[in-house]
Design a protein around this motif. Structure first.
Motif, PDB file in Angstrom:
ATOM      1  N   LEU A 242       5.510   9.461  -6.463  1.00  0.00           N
ATOM      2  CA  LEU A 242       4.531   8.388  -6.418  1.00  0.00           C
ATOM      3  C   LEU A 242       3.189   8.863  -6.949  1.00  0.00           C
ATOM      4  O   LEU A 242       2.747   9.977  -6.666  1.00  0.00           O
ATOM      5  CB  LEU A 242       4.372   7.881  -4.980  1.00  0.00           C
ATOM      6  CG  LEU A 242       5.547   7.083  -4.400  1.00  0.00           C
ATOM      7  CD1 LEU A 242       5.277   6.738  -2.945  1.00  0.00           C
ATOM      8  CD2 LEU A 242       5.795   5.816  -5.212  1.00  0.00           C
ATOM      9  N   SER A 244      -1.018   7.634  -7.641  1.00  0.00           N
ATOM     10  CA  SER A 244      -2.048   6.702  -7.168  1.00  0.00           C
ATOM     11  C   SER A 244      -3.265   6.706  -8.083  1.00  0.00           C
ATOM     12  O   SER A 244      -4.353   6.333  -7.675  1.00  0.00           O
ATOM     13  CB  SER A 244      -2.470   7.061  -5.738  1.00  0.00           C
ATOM     14  OG  SER A 244      -2.937   8.405  -5.678  1.00  0.00           O
ATOM     15  N   GLU A 272      -0.004   2.295  -5.129  1.00  0.00           N
ATOM     16  CA  GLU A 272       0.790   3.422  -5.605  1.00  0.00           C
ATOM     17  C   GLU A 272       1.917   2.921  -6.506  1.00  0.00           C
ATOM     18  O   GLU A 272       2.370   1.781  -6.391  1.00  0.00           O
ATOM     19  CB  GLU A 272       1.377   4.195  -4.423  1.00  0.00           C
ATOM     20  CG  GLU A 272       0.361   4.998  -3.626  1.00  0.00           C
ATOM     21  CD  GLU A 272       1.024   5.863  -2.570  1.00  0.00           C
ATOM     22  OE1 GLU A 272       2.144   5.502  -2.142  1.00  0.00           O
ATOM     23  OE2 GLU A 272       0.448   6.895  -2.191  1.00  0.00           O
ATOM     24  N   TYR A 273       2.352   3.799  -7.397  1.00  0.00           N
ATOM     25  CA  TYR A 273       3.435   3.426  -8.298  1.00  0.00           C
ATOM     26  C   TYR A 273       4.287   4.646  -8.606  1.00  0.00           C
ATOM     27  O   TYR A 273       3.850   5.797  -8.467  1.00  0.00           O
ATOM     28  CB  TYR A 273       2.892   2.815  -9.592  1.00  0.00           C
ATOM     29  CG  TYR A 273       1.932   3.697 -10.359  1.00  0.00           C
ATOM     30  CD1 TYR A 273       2.366   4.504 -11.408  1.00  0.00           C
ATOM     31  CD2 TYR A 273       0.579   3.726 -10.030  1.00  0.00           C
ATOM     32  CE1 TYR A 273       1.487   5.303 -12.114  1.00  0.00           C
ATOM     33  CE2 TYR A 273      -0.314   4.520 -10.727  1.00  0.00           C
ATOM     34  CZ  TYR A 273       0.144   5.307 -11.769  1.00  0.00           C
ATOM     35  OH  TYR A 273      -0.728   6.104 -12.462  1.00  0.00           O
ATOM     36  N   LEU A 274       5.500   4.379  -9.028  1.00  0.00           N
ATOM     37  CA  LEU A 274       6.454   5.444  -9.315  1.00  0.00           C
ATOM     38  C   LEU A 274       6.160   6.053 -10.681  1.00  0.00           C
ATOM     39  O   LEU A 274       5.884   5.341 -11.648  1.00  0.00           O
ATOM     40  CB  LEU A 274       7.874   4.885  -9.286  1.00  0.00           C
ATOM     41  CG  LEU A 274       9.027   5.883  -9.134  1.00  0.00           C
ATOM     42  CD1 LEU A 274       8.917   6.642  -7.818  1.00  0.00           C
ATOM     43  CD2 LEU A 274      10.365   5.146  -9.210  1.00  0.00           C
ATOM     44  N   GLU A 289       5.925  -3.124  -7.484  1.00  0.00           N
ATOM     45  CA  GLU A 289       6.169  -1.715  -7.793  1.00  0.00           C
ATOM     46  C   GLU A 289       6.859  -1.564  -9.146  1.00  0.00           C
ATOM     47  O   GLU A 289       6.546  -0.652  -9.923  1.00  0.00           O
ATOM     48  CB  GLU A 289       7.027  -1.078  -6.691  1.00  0.00           C
ATOM     49  CG  GLU A 289       6.365  -0.982  -5.331  1.00  0.00           C
ATOM     50  CD  GLU A 289       6.332  -2.319  -4.593  1.00  0.00           C
ATOM     51  OE1 GLU A 289       5.573  -2.434  -3.611  1.00  0.00           O
ATOM     52  OE2 GLU A 289       7.065  -3.245  -5.019  1.00  0.00           O
ATOM     53  N   ARG A 293       5.035   0.277 -12.420  1.00  0.00           N
ATOM     54  CA  ARG A 293       5.672   1.404 -13.090  1.00  0.00           C
ATOM     55  C   ARG A 293       5.860   1.100 -14.575  1.00  0.00           C
ATOM     56  O   ARG A 293       5.686   1.988 -15.434  1.00  0.00           O
ATOM     57  CB  ARG A 293       7.029   1.712 -12.460  1.00  0.00           C
ATOM     58  CG  ARG A 293       7.737   2.879 -13.154  1.00  0.00           C
ATOM     59  CD  ARG A 293       9.199   2.976 -12.812  1.00  0.00           C
ATOM     60  NE  ARG A 293       9.842   3.972 -13.662  1.00  0.00           N
ATOM     61  CZ  ARG A 293      10.352   3.715 -14.863  1.00  0.00           C
ATOM     62  NH1 ARG A 293      10.282   2.485 -15.360  1.00  0.00           N
ATOM     63  NH2 ARG A 293      10.914   4.676 -15.582  1.00  0.00           N
TER      64      ARG A 293
END
Length: 445
Positions: A242, A244, A272-274, A289, A293
């Protein structure tokens, strides 16, 4: 007048009986409200960045020249009869009725025409063009290792760790790959990737497959910039997961909705993102999400390119491999502070906003500097230069390098070439360039 169900706004189904001597036909029609869909041009009309439109226009000019140089490079003696160039019209992007000979004559510093003893007119490169071609090859060779890293990282982002070579070919010029990359270049880095045919006999296509995973390459270009990482880390020092980090934002000067949507933008930036290099198969399509991404993947891909710009349909070709949404254009337009979509020409282009200051790249790759050098040798400038957005409407694809002369004789074209070379050798000593009207007047005299 009776209200027809076809004119009704009701969403309830209705039944209409049509009876004749033989049968009764029941037609059941369900009406529902439809969402109106606007064109990309309409949705981006109020978000245009004039400086980047100018970049798009300049690229349209030079792409024709680069395509023609590549055609000549593939010829055994780097020369070709003019009549044989007709089959490359689509590649050069020079549609009829525009004459290829006229196009060549507008760039006498790069191309020359001559007639052999049989009367066949040939096209070749000038000494200056040959020097530029050699310079490009040297630059590509020097930066081959870095490009190999970018290609390997694209494979690391792919869901199956492999990509079709046909699709990578779309990125060839954007990444700085050599013209023969499919025959030779892909085999120069066996420690990074290999060519495979995993779906034979059903699919004879060739794929580039990742050979080894390097953890140090999982660090995104955004992470390197924000954390000021100038040296490559060891392979065990980083694990993707993850992130940020907020994306740099640069909105068009005439975009008035930043204040209205400021809260939503701030919420998006803090979410947050992958990482683009983490496994995304568990993300639900359409989720926040998933979309964020996808923004990170597009940001990373654009960061790999020489000019931080790509043709949008090249991106859409990779939707499945990079686990990106079907409506990719909608996502690009939505995040106009991160990306800019230019709809000029036949194909849309997407820019990474943060990479530009006005119409200039903040960091120029040597190949970008080389392209600017080639651009300086193209034709003559007219009264209207590509300097303001008002001039762009007069500079469409089929207007480039045009002249008033409509002579149909190849012999006359050669005479024009002699005249043009004479004019070139007698330019004023201060280096000022001739008006296009003067050149055309010389053709007619």
């Amino acid at each position: 007048m009776l209200n027809s169900p076809l004119n009704s706004l009701s969403t309830k189904p209705f039944v209409k009986n049509l009876t004749n001597d033989h049968y009764t036909l029941l037609i059941c029609t369900q009406f529902r409200s439809m969402t109106t869909s606007k064109r990309v041009q309409d949705r981006s009309k109020n978000k245009r960045i004039h400086d980047l439109e100018i970049v798009t226009e300049k690229n349209k000019r030079i792409s024709k020249i680069l395509n023609l140089l590549e055609i000549l490079k593939k010829e055994p003696e780097q020369i070709i009869p003019i009549k044989n160039l007709a089959k490359y019209r689509q590649q050069i992007n020079l549609p009829k009725p525009h004459k290829i000979s006229d196009f060549l004559l507008k760039s006498p510093k790069l191309f020359e025409l001559y007639k052999d003893q049989r009367g066949v007119v040939w096209c070749g490169m000038t000494e200056k063009a040959e020097e530029l071609v050699k310079e490009e090859e040297d630059i590509i060779e020097r930066h081959g290792d870095k490009v190999a890293q970018y290609v390997a990282r694209m494979l690391m982002m792919a869901v199956d760790k492999r990509l079709p070579l046909d699709k990578i070919a779309h990125f060839r010029r954007d990444l700085g790959l050599p013209i023969d990359f499919r025959k030779h270049w892909v085999y120069k880095y066996p420690e990074n990737f290999r060519v495979v045919q995993p779906f034979k006999p059903y699919d004879e296509g060739e794929y580039l497959e990742l050979v080894s995973w390097r953890s140090s390459w999982e660090i995104t270009e955004l992470e390197k910039k924000v954390l000021d990482l100038k040296e490559e880390l060891n392979d065990n020092d980083h694990v993707s997961g993850l992130l940020s980090l907020a994306f740099p934002l640069k909105f068009p000067s005439n975009f008035k909705k930043v204040y209205r949507y400021g809260g939503q933008i701030d919420h998006f930036q803090k979410r947050e993102y992958l990482s683009p290099y983490a496994d995304a198969r568990g993300l639900k399509a359409g989720s926040r999400e998933f979309d964020k991404r996808a923004v990170a993947v597009m940001h990373e891909l654009l960061s790999f390119t020489l000019e931080k710009r790509l043709v949008t349909d090249h991106l859409t070709h990779f939707r499945r491999e990079f686990v990106m949404p079907q409506k990719l254009m909608r996502l690009l337009l939505k995040h106009c502070g991160i990306f800019y979509v230019s709809e000029r020409g036949k194909r849309f282009s997407v820019f990474l906003n943060e990479a530009y200051k006005g119409s200039k790249l903040i960091e120029k790759h040597p190949l970008v500097v080389w392209k600017e050098k080639v651009l300086s040798h193209i034709g003559y400038r007219g009264k209207k230069e590509i300097g303001t957005i008002d001039n762009l409407s007069d500079l469409e694809d089929n207007d480039l390098f045009e002249c008033d002369s409509e002579d149909e004789s190849v012999q006359m074209e050669l005479e024009q070439a002699v005249t043009l070379n004479y004019l070139e050798s007698n330019l004023p000593p201060d280096g000022s360039e001739m008006e296009i009207e003067e050149v055309c007047r010389a053709y007619r005299d």
